[in-house]
Design a protein around this motif. Structure first.
Motif, mmCIF file in Angstrom:
data_model
loop_
_atom_site.group_PDB
_atom_site.id
_atom_site.type_symbol
_atom_site.label_atom_id
_atom_site.label_comp_id
_atom_site.label_asym_id
_atom_site.label_seq_id
_atom_site.Cartn_x
_atom_site.Cartn_y
_atom_site.Cartn_z
ATOM 1 N N GLY A 142 0.482 -1.361 -0.199
ATOM 2 C CA GLY A 142 0.091 0.061 0.141
ATOM 3 C C GLY A 142 0.937 1.325 -0.162
ATOM 4 N N THR A 143 0.055 2.300 -0.179
ATOM 5 C CA THR A 143 0.681 3.607 -0.069
ATOM 6 C C THR A 143 -0.034 4.581 0.793
ATOM 7 O OG1 THR A 143 -0.577 4.406 -1.764
ATOM 8 C CG2 THR A 143 1.367 3.563 -2.448
ATOM 9 N N ASP A 144 0.888 5.724 1.318
ATOM 10 C CA ASP A 144 0.240 6.628 2.327
ATOM 11 C C ASP A 144 -0.900 7.740 1.527
ATOM 12 O OD1 ASP A 144 -0.113 8.033 4.688
ATOM 13 O OD2 ASP A 144 1.839 9.061 4.588
ATOM 14 N N GLY A 145 -1.592 8.112 2.330
ATOM 15 C CA GLY A 145 -2.377 9.216 1.827
ATOM 16 C C GLY A 145 -2.062 10.724 1.395
ATOM 17 N N THR A 146 -2.827 11.165 0.909
ATOM 18 C CA THR A 146 -2.351 12.551 0.365
ATOM 19 C C THR A 146 -3.448 13.611 0.857
ATOM 20 O OG1 THR A 146 -3.591 12.696 -1.717
ATOM 21 C CG2 THR A 146 -1.247 11.591 -1.589
ATOM 22 N N GLN A 147 -3.379 14.841 0.486
ATOM 23 C CA GLN A 147 -4.406 15.886 0.796
ATOM 24 C C GLN A 147 -5.961 15.504 0.352
ATOM 25 O OE1 GLN A 147 -2.517 19.565 -0.329
ATOM 26 N NE2 GLN A 147 -2.000 20.232 1.807
ATOM 27 N N THR A 148 -5.576 14.576 -0.923
ATOM 28 C CA THR A 148 -7.202 14.367 -1.703
ATOM 29 C C THR A 148 -7.202 12.808 -1.634
ATOM 30 O OG1 THR A 148 -5.731 14.147 -3.596
ATOM 31 C CG2 THR A 148 -6.884 16.483 -3.056
ATOM 32 N N THR A 149 -6.563 12.133 -1.052
ATOM 33 C CA THR A 149 -6.770 10.730 -1.172
ATOM 34 C C THR A 149 -6.516 9.788 0.222
ATOM 35 O OG1 THR A 149 -4.550 10.130 -1.777
ATOM 36 C CG2 THR A 149 -6.276 10.529 -3.846
ATOM 37 N N PRO A 150 -7.188 8.807 0.586
ATOM 38 C CA PRO A 150 -6.765 8.144 1.802
ATOM 39 C C PRO A 150 -5.643 7.157 1.857
ATOM 40 C CG PRO A 150 -8.681 7.212 0.939
ATOM 41 C CD PRO A 150 -8.421 8.246 0.220
ATOM 42 N N ALA A 151 -5.092 6.821 2.555
ATOM 43 C CA ALA A 151 -3.895 5.687 2.733
ATOM 44 C C ALA A 151 -4.573 4.346 1.871
ATOM 45 C CB ALA A 151 -3.513 5.576 3.927
ATOM 46 N N THR A 152 -3.785 3.589 1.392
ATOM 47 C CA THR A 152 -4.215 2.218 1.113
ATOM 48 C C THR A 152 -3.167 1.027 1.590
ATOM 49 O OG1 THR A 152 -2.620 2.546 -0.948
ATOM 50 C CG2 THR A 152 -4.988 3.123 -1.169
ATOM 51 N N TRP A 153 -2.751 1.343 2.945
ATOM 52 C CA TRP A 153 -1.936 0.171 3.592
ATOM 53 C C TRP A 153 -2.411 -1.092 3.589
ATOM 54 C CZ3 TRP A 153 2.395 2.686 3.097
ATOM 55 C CH2 TRP A 153 2.795 3.581 3.538
ATOM 56 N N ARG A 176 -11.018 4.765 5.484
ATOM 57 C CA ARG A 176 -10.028 5.625 6.150
ATOM 58 C C ARG A 176 -10.301 7.173 5.839
ATOM 59 N NH1 ARG A 176 -6.097 1.553 4.100
ATOM 60 N NH2 ARG A 176 -5.154 0.744 5.748
ATOM 61 N N PRO A 177 -10.149 8.163 6.635
ATOM 62 C CA PRO A 177 -10.170 9.573 6.062
ATOM 63 C C PRO A 177 -9.094 9.862 5.118
ATOM 64 C CG PRO A 177 -9.070 9.433 8.083
ATOM 65 C CD PRO A 177 -9.614 8.072 7.927
ATOM 66 N N VAL A 178 -9.291 11.030 4.358
ATOM 67 C CA VAL A 178 -8.468 11.658 3.480
ATOM 68 C C VAL A 178 -7.395 12.074 4.216
ATOM 69 C CG1 VAL A 178 -7.933 13.456 1.936
ATOM 70 C CG2 VAL A 178 -10.032 12.022 1.789
ATOM 71 N N GLY A 179 -5.806 11.915 3.776
ATOM 72 C CA GLY A 179 -4.798 12.391 4.439
ATOM 73 C C GLY A 179 -4.207 11.227 4.591
ATOM 74 N N SER A 180 -2.624 11.463 5.428
ATOM 75 C CA SER A 180 -1.677 10.893 5.806
ATOM 76 C C SER A 180 -2.282 9.678 6.892
ATOM 77 C CB SER A 180 -0.516 11.565 6.191
ATOM 78 O OG SER A 180 0.457 10.537 6.792
ATOM 79 N N SER A 181 -1.846 8.527 6.832
ATOM 80 C CA SER A 181 -2.271 7.615 8.069
ATOM 81 C C SER A 181 -1.189 6.636 8.368
ATOM 82 C CB SER A 181 -3.148 6.656 7.596
ATOM 83 O OG SER A 181 -3.697 5.917 8.445
ATOM 84 N N ILE A 182 -0.545 6.795 9.553
ATOM 85 C CA ILE A 182 0.685 6.135 10.155
ATOM 86 C C ILE A 182 0.471 5.031 10.511
ATOM 87 C CG2 ILE A 182 2.571 6.501 11.678
ATOM 88 C CD1 ILE A 182 2.399 9.245 11.813
ATOM 89 N N PRO A 183 0.938 3.868 9.891
ATOM 90 C CA PRO A 183 0.749 2.327 10.263
ATOM 91 C C PRO A 183 1.279 2.134 11.601
ATOM 92 C CG PRO A 183 2.328 2.488 8.516
ATOM 93 C CD PRO A 183 1.877 3.800 8.651
ATOM 94 N N PRO A 184 1.376 1.066 12.395
ATOM 95 C CA PRO A 184 2.090 1.013 13.635
ATOM 96 C C PRO A 184 3.441 0.481 13.475
ATOM 97 C CG PRO A 184 0.408 -0.901 13.156
ATOM 98 C CD PRO A 184 0.241 0.190 12.177
ATOM 99 N N SER A 185 4.295 1.001 14.215
ATOM 100 C CA SER A 185 5.697 0.526 14.017
ATOM 101 C C SER A 185 6.226 -0.165 14.989
ATOM 102 C CB SER A 185 6.608 2.019 13.948
ATOM 103 O OG SER A 185 6.370 2.787 15.078
ATOM 104 N N ALA A 186 5.599 -0.458 15.988
ATOM 105 C CA ALA A 186 6.097 -1.297 17.021
ATOM 106 C C ALA A 186 6.024 -2.816 16.675
ATOM 107 C CB ALA A 186 5.074 -1.122 18.528
ATOM 108 N N HIS A 187 6.764 -3.730 17.155
ATOM 109 C CA HIS A 187 6.571 -5.016 17.054
ATOM 110 C C HIS A 187 6.470 -5.786 18.296
ATOM 111 C CE1 HIS A 187 6.971 -8.647 14.815
ATOM 112 N NE2 HIS A 187 7.938 -9.273 15.898
ATOM 113 N N PRO A 188 5.822 -6.657 18.701
ATOM 114 C CA PRO A 188 4.500 -6.850 17.677
ATOM 115 C C PRO A 188 3.495 -5.802 17.629
ATOM 116 C CG PRO A 188 4.209 -8.159 19.813
ATOM 117 C CD PRO A 188 5.562 -7.347 19.835
ATOM 118 N N ALA A 189 2.881 -5.732 16.602
ATOM 119 C CA ALA A 189 1.579 -4.792 16.463
ATOM 120 C C ALA A 189 0.346 -5.584 16.523
ATOM 121 C CB ALA A 189 1.557 -3.848 15.340
#
Length: 216
Positions: A142-153, A176-189
């Motif tokens: 997937g990819t991160d979102g932008t000002q006009t599109t939601p993320a696709t992680w 998802r809402p429009v904009g950048s969405s940060i996926p979990p970075s911790a392990h385990p998530a």
């Protein structure tokens, strides 16, 4: 109980008596009463088999120590044979998937023996999986979102102990809402998922959080 069997095939005796091997644990004597049908079994799921809706399981035996005043805590005193002696077949999963959780305990009917050597008991159950269950998640696309599109992680979904994989490249089922969405970075998530009516895993939450800075 008997200590040894010369082969894996069930031995059939008079009065519908059947003695079936269960690998290294020896054998178990069973009978089929014309008025009651096949013997009931209790088993704990220990692994997913390659086929959808099929599981490796340990037969539970002995006398339960359940008491009315204590909270339910399976297997309630039943003895785990600690032997992969049961092929559990969940008839509610026709069409795909593994909806039942590892270490869950089920009651079903004995419906024969596998053609393996040593043979295993074939246990039929009809059980729906959890409505919503915790899973481990690992971002796999997937990819991160932008000002006009939601993320696709997308994510790989694992059992809570990460010993088996439920699904890969699974998108978020809820919008998802429009904009950048940060996926979990911790392990385990961890996340929450469910199985839909068609046997497909759906990821409801993966622990994503919206970015605090505007998207560029």
């Amino acid at each position: 109980m008997v200590g040894a069997m010369p082969h894996a095939d069930p031995l059939v005796g008079g009065g519908d008596l059947q003695v079936a091997a269960f690998g290294s644990m020896g054998a178990v004597a069973m009978h089929r009463d014309q008025s009651q049908g096949w013997r009931m079994l209790i088993a704990r799921i220990t692994a997913f088999e390659a086929g959808a809706g099929k599981y490796a399981a340990h037969l539970l035996a002995g006398d339960s120590t359940a008491t009315a005043g204590a909270n339910l805590s399976l297997p309630e005193g039943l003895t785990d044979t600690r032997n992969n002696n049961t092929l559990l077949v969940n008839m509610a999963e026709v069409g795909g998937g593994h909806q039942l959780t590892l270490q869950s305990v089920h009651c079903g009917i004995l419906a024969g023996m596998t053609a393996e050597n040593p043979a295993r008991a074939i246990m039929l159950v009809h059980a729906s999986g959890p409505v919503l269950q915790p899973v481990q998640v690992i971002k796999d696309g997937g990819t991160d979102g932008t000002q006009t599109t939601p993320a696709t992680w997308t994510y790989t979904l694992l059992t809570i102990d990460a010993s088996d994989t439920y699904a890969t490249e699974t998108p978020l089922a809820r919008p998802r809402p429009v904009g950048s969405s940060i996926p979990p970075s911790a392990h385990p998530a961890y996340g929450l998922a469910f199985v839909d009516a068609g046997g497909t895993w759906r990821l409801w939450d993966a622990g994503e959080v919206p970015a605090t800075t505007p998207c560029s």
